[in-house]
Design a protein around this motif. Structure first.
Motif, PDB file in Angstrom:
ATOM      1  N   ASP A 141       0.841  -1.197   0.000  1.00  0.00           N
ATOM      2  CA  ASP A 141       0.000   0.000   0.000  1.00  0.00           C
ATOM      3  C   ASP A 141       0.872   1.242   0.000  1.00  0.00           C
ATOM      4  O   ASP A 141       1.856   1.322   0.740  1.00  0.00           O
ATOM      5  CB  ASP A 141      -0.904   0.029   1.235  1.00  0.00           C
ATOM      6  CG  ASP A 141      -1.983  -1.036   1.183  1.00  0.00           C
ATOM      7  OD1 ASP A 141      -2.523  -1.257   0.086  1.00  0.00           O
ATOM      8  OD2 ASP A 141      -2.270  -1.647   2.224  1.00  0.00           O
ATOM      9  N   LEU A 142       0.489   2.214  -0.826  1.00  0.00           N
ATOM     10  CA  LEU A 142       1.180   3.501  -0.885  1.00  0.00           C
ATOM     11  C   LEU A 142       0.250   4.560  -0.318  1.00  0.00           C
ATOM     12  O   LEU A 142      -0.807   4.830  -0.884  1.00  0.00           O
ATOM     13  CB  LEU A 142       1.565   3.840  -2.323  1.00  0.00           C
ATOM     14  CG  LEU A 142       2.141   5.232  -2.579  1.00  0.00           C
ATOM     15  CD1 LEU A 142       3.446   5.409  -1.815  1.00  0.00           C
ATOM     16  CD2 LEU A 142       2.360   5.447  -4.068  1.00  0.00           C
ATOM     17  N   ALA A 143       0.609   5.120   0.834  1.00  0.00           N
ATOM     18  CA  ALA A 143      -0.194   6.165   1.448  1.00  0.00           C
ATOM     19  C   ALA A 143       0.186   7.501   0.838  1.00  0.00           C
ATOM     20  O   ALA A 143       1.345   7.915   0.893  1.00  0.00           O
ATOM     21  CB  ALA A 143       0.032   6.182   2.961  1.00  0.00           C
ATOM     22  N   ALA A 144      -0.771   8.180   0.205  1.00  0.00           N
ATOM     23  CA  ALA A 144      -0.502   9.434  -0.506  1.00  0.00           C
ATOM     24  C   ALA A 144      -1.048  10.602   0.300  1.00  0.00           C
ATOM     25  O   ALA A 144      -2.255  10.750   0.480  1.00  0.00           O
ATOM     26  CB  ALA A 144      -1.146   9.394  -1.885  1.00  0.00           C
ATOM     27  N   ALA A 145      -0.157  11.455   0.786  1.00  0.00           N
ATOM     28  CA  ALA A 145      -0.556  12.639   1.540  1.00  0.00           C
ATOM     29  C   ALA A 145      -1.001  13.729   0.582  1.00  0.00           C
ATOM     30  O   ALA A 145      -0.622  13.742  -0.593  1.00  0.00           O
ATOM     31  CB  ALA A 145       0.606  13.125   2.401  1.00  0.00           C
ATOM     32  N   PRO A 146      -1.834  14.675   1.025  1.00  0.00           N
ATOM     33  CA  PRO A 146      -2.264  15.776   0.166  1.00  0.00           C
ATOM     34  C   PRO A 146      -1.063  16.512  -0.429  1.00  0.00           C
ATOM     35  O   PRO A 146      -0.088  16.800   0.265  1.00  0.00           O
ATOM     36  CB  PRO A 146      -3.059  16.675   1.114  1.00  0.00           C
ATOM     37  CG  PRO A 146      -3.542  15.748   2.190  1.00  0.00           C
ATOM     38  CD  PRO A 146      -2.448  14.743   2.370  1.00  0.00           C
TER      39      PRO A 146
END
Length: 201
Positions: A18-23
């Motif tokens: 999983d790649l967590a993408a921040a704003p």
């Protein structure tokens, strides 16, 4: 780099992760590498033609989309396979490596990326059977081999392998408490086929 894989696991996201993408995050950079199956002396492996990255995502309106981007290699030439004899010209690569950064990445959208590896073209098993029986379609084929001449199947195929996807998850999500975000670097290595993990969201 000789430690390419180690770098990927240390600072990126491996296939199936999983790649967590921040704003405001920029598009992830993917590095993909693959090697030809060596096969055996009696049945050697087929050279590689191309590596692609497949991206799928759902926009704000709930509409699904998909694109395919070639990141290494090139489509095979028409001369790569002679379907009359099933002889190949040996073109292709023993290994391929490429990188790609998604220029249209939106950190607020759920998305997935996976690598797809294509070998150089070879004859389909049915075409090999037809050639072994000496069917040339200038005369009526023997019983049981009608499909050799009726166009039911393509004589040529390109075997392929796929990686497990990397899943992009916006952080924070509505109604979900923000967690620790990982870096936006990502790495996939195309190799033995693995079953992608299903997601319900």
């Amino acid at each position: 780099a000789p430690d390419l894989v180690q770098q990927g696991y240390a600072s990126g996201v491996p296939m199936g992760g999983d790649l967590a993408a921040a704003p405001g995050a920029e598009g992830p950079r993917f590095v993909v590498a693959a090697m030809q199956d060596p096969g055996t002396p009696e049945s050697p492996g087929t050279p590689l033609a191309q590596i692609e990255i497949v991206k799928g995502w759902v926009d704000a309106a709930g509409t699904p989309h998909e694109i395919v981007v070639a990141v290494a290699g090139s489509p095979p030439a028409p001369s790569a396979l002679d379907v009359r004899t099933c002889a190949t010209d040996g073109s292709g690569s023993a290994s391929l490596c490429g990188e790609w950064r998604d220029p249209d990445f939106d950190p607020d959208e759920h998305a997935f990326y996976y690598a797809r590896l294509l070998e150089s073209p070879t004859c389909r098993w049915s075409a090999l059977e037809c050639r072994a029986q000496g069917v040339d379609c200038t005369t009526a084929p023997p019983a049981g081999f009608e499909s050799c001449c009726d166009g039911s199947f393509s004589d040529a195929i390109q075997e392929r392998a796929t990686s497990s996807p990397i899943w992009v998850r916006p952080v924070p999500e509505p109604g979900v408490e923000a967690g620790v975000a990982v870096g936006v670097g990502a790495i996939c290595t195309a190799g033995r086929r693995r079953t992608p993990r299903r997601r319900e969201d």
